[in-house]
Scaffold this motif. Structure first.
Motif, PDB file in Angstrom:
ATOM      1  N   LEU A  49       9.682 -76.906 -15.211  1.00 48.56           N
ATOM      2  CA  LEU A  49       8.671 -77.976 -15.330  1.00 48.56           C
ATOM      3  C   LEU A  49       7.285 -77.471 -14.921  1.00 48.56           C
ATOM      4  CD1 LEU A  49      10.815 -80.967 -14.010  1.00 48.56           C
ATOM      5  CD2 LEU A  49       9.980 -80.659 -16.353  1.00 48.56           C
ATOM      6  N   TYR A  52       6.045 -75.442 -17.870  1.00 45.55           N
ATOM      7  CA  TYR A  52       5.614 -76.371 -18.923  1.00 45.55           C
ATOM      8  C   TYR A  52       4.238 -76.957 -18.587  1.00 45.55           C
ATOM      9  CZ  TYR A  52       5.037 -81.047 -20.869  1.00 45.55           C
ATOM     10  OH  TYR A  52       4.496 -82.172 -21.431  1.00 45.55           O
ATOM     11  N   HIS A  57      -0.466 -78.554 -20.015  1.00 47.81           N
ATOM     12  CA  HIS A  57      -1.521 -79.379 -19.422  1.00 47.81           C
ATOM     13  C   HIS A  57      -2.755 -78.592 -18.993  1.00 47.81           C
ATOM     14  CE1 HIS A  57       0.363 -83.238 -19.640  1.00 47.81           C
ATOM     15  NE2 HIS A  57       1.401 -82.901 -18.898  1.00 47.81           N
ATOM     16  N   PRO A 104      10.115 -95.023 -20.205  1.00 49.95           N
ATOM     17  CA  PRO A 104      10.542 -94.979 -21.607  1.00 49.95           C
ATOM     18  C   PRO A 104      11.635 -93.940 -21.873  1.00 49.95           C
ATOM     19  CG  PRO A 104       8.267 -94.171 -21.360  1.00 49.95           C
ATOM     20  CD  PRO A 104       8.670 -94.735 -20.049  1.00 49.95           C
ATOM     21  N   THR A 123      10.289 -84.923 -13.647  1.00 45.65           N
ATOM     22  CA  THR A 123       9.394 -84.903 -14.816  1.00 45.65           C
ATOM     23  C   THR A 123       8.105 -85.668 -14.493  1.00 45.65           C
ATOM     24  OG1 THR A 123      10.342 -86.878 -15.863  1.00 45.65           O
ATOM     25  CG2 THR A 123      11.321 -84.742 -16.461  1.00 45.65           C
ATOM     26  N   TYR A 124       8.132 -86.429 -13.418  1.00 50.01           N
ATOM     27  CA  TYR A 124       6.915 -87.064 -12.908  1.00 50.01           C
ATOM     28  C   TYR A 124       6.375 -86.224 -11.740  1.00 50.01           C
ATOM     29  CZ  TYR A 124       8.193 -91.405 -15.409  1.00 50.01           C
ATOM     30  OH  TYR A 124       8.499 -92.331 -16.371  1.00 50.01           O
ATOM     31  N   VAL A 127       5.638 -82.343 -12.314  1.00 51.00           N
ATOM     32  CA  VAL A 127       4.600 -82.147 -13.339  1.00 51.00           C
ATOM     33  C   VAL A 127       3.222 -82.543 -12.795  1.00 51.00           C
ATOM     34  CG1 VAL A 127       3.768 -82.988 -15.585  1.00 51.00           C
ATOM     35  CG2 VAL A 127       6.159 -82.325 -15.315  1.00 51.00           C
ATOM     36  N   TYR A 128       3.127 -83.717 -12.166  1.00 47.22           N
ATOM     37  CA  TYR A 128       1.790 -84.180 -11.770  1.00 47.22           C
ATOM     38  C   TYR A 128       1.321 -83.569 -10.446  1.00 47.22           C
ATOM     39  CZ  TYR A 128       2.675 -87.190 -15.709  1.00 47.22           C
ATOM     40  OH  TYR A 128       2.977 -87.643 -16.968  1.00 47.22           O
TER      41      TYR A 128
END
Lengths: 161, 145
Positions: A49, A52, A57, A104, A123-124, A127-128
């Protein structure tokens, strides 16, 4: 134009004929995450992640490095709009709050009878957090319901020491 | 969150990651598992239920949702189904992203996913891929009796 004659069907489409929304990609994403998690472990799933985030990003990260949060606000408004997903977004100069009643991805995965990958919340979170690294901002996932993906995310400007 | 609209770059980076961990062999193992788990209840089931027409049903759904630029023909008299992919939305997206490099063999995943499913149903699968131009063609045929 579609032509139908007995035993023969033809369909021709241009990219502009349809909107781009293939929700089953959430299911494929979950299979990819599960494969990495089950084959190599959680640490490597997190490393994937990070890889990615660094690759995909980079333009967003460059904008955050300039100290401007507005591009990130537009990014989130845009992806939720494309997902056709309800969300509350509150964007100010120094913080951005995102509240959703469900994710979602998790919703689609469950609708298809699948189980979200363990640590799907990365994935939250990963990633952030990675996106904010070396910028003037920090990320906090204030809460995350593993069952639904309901969560509150906050990006805020770091306090100066 | 990784939006479904961001899946393609995530997928491409996933291929790179898996290959870096275990080489091409590991990547092909992933594609094989993805084919089994993702296509079993969709493409495989449709071919079992509808025969060659199941291919038309499957790709009618996915290619429209992926906003592909394509021509698809089902000719049951000739026992042939074909797709001319004028512009693949996945590879097209990756080629447009100037800040990212696609996985070096990104297009290889398509035959790796579909061919085993189709052949398992007794059909033949042929493909030609022009990866640099995001275009390809697929022909699936019923064997001549």
């Amino acid at each position: 134009m579609d032509k139908t004659v007995p035993g023969r069907k033809v369909m021709t489409r241009k990219a502009s004929d349809n909107k781009y929304l293939h929700k089953d990609f959430h299911v494929s994403m979950n299979i990819l995450l599960k494969y990495i998690y089950e084959t190599f472990g959680k640490k490597e799933m997190v490393n994937y992640l990070i890889q990615y985030t660094d690759a995909y990003h980079k333009p967003l990260s460059d904008e955050l490095m300039s100290g401007d949060l507005s591009t990130l606000c537009k990014y989130f408004a845009d992806i939720y709009k494309k997902e056709e997903w309800p969300v509350k977004i509150n964007c100010e100069a120094d913080f951005l709050e995102i509240v959703q009643d469900a994710c979602p991805g998790i919703t689609q995965i469950k609708e298809k009878g699948e189980t979200p990958c363990p640590y799907y919340l990365e994935t939250y979170n990963t990633v952030y957090q990675r996106l904010c690294e070396s910028t003037a901002f920090e990320y906090e996932l204030e809460y995350f319901d593993e069952e639904t993906g309901a969560c509150k995310q906050v990006f805020r400007r770091k306090e100066k020491n | 969150m990784i939006s479904c609209t961001e899946f393609i770059p995530a997928y491409s980076e996933g291929f790179k990651f898996i290959e870096s961990m275990g080489g091409r062999e590991e990547l092909e193992k992933f594609w094989s598992e993805l084919s089994d788990s993702y296509l079993k209840n969709s493409l495989q089931k449709l071919i079992e239920e509808e025969g060659l027409a199941g291919c038309y049903t499957y790709w009618s759904h996915s290619l429209n949702e992926e906003a592909a630029d394509f021509t698809m023909i089902l000719d049951e008299g000739q026992g042939e189904f074909s797709i001319e992919m004028h512009k693949c939305p996945s590879k097209g997206m990756l080629l447009q992203m100037k800040h990212m490099n696609p996985h070096h063999a990104y297009c290889d995943h398509c035959p790796a996913l579909y061919k085993p499913i189709v052949e398992k149903q007794g059909l033949t699968y042929e493909h030609e891929i022009d990866c640099d131009n995001a275009s390809c063609s697929i022909r699936i045929k019923q064997p001549k009796k």
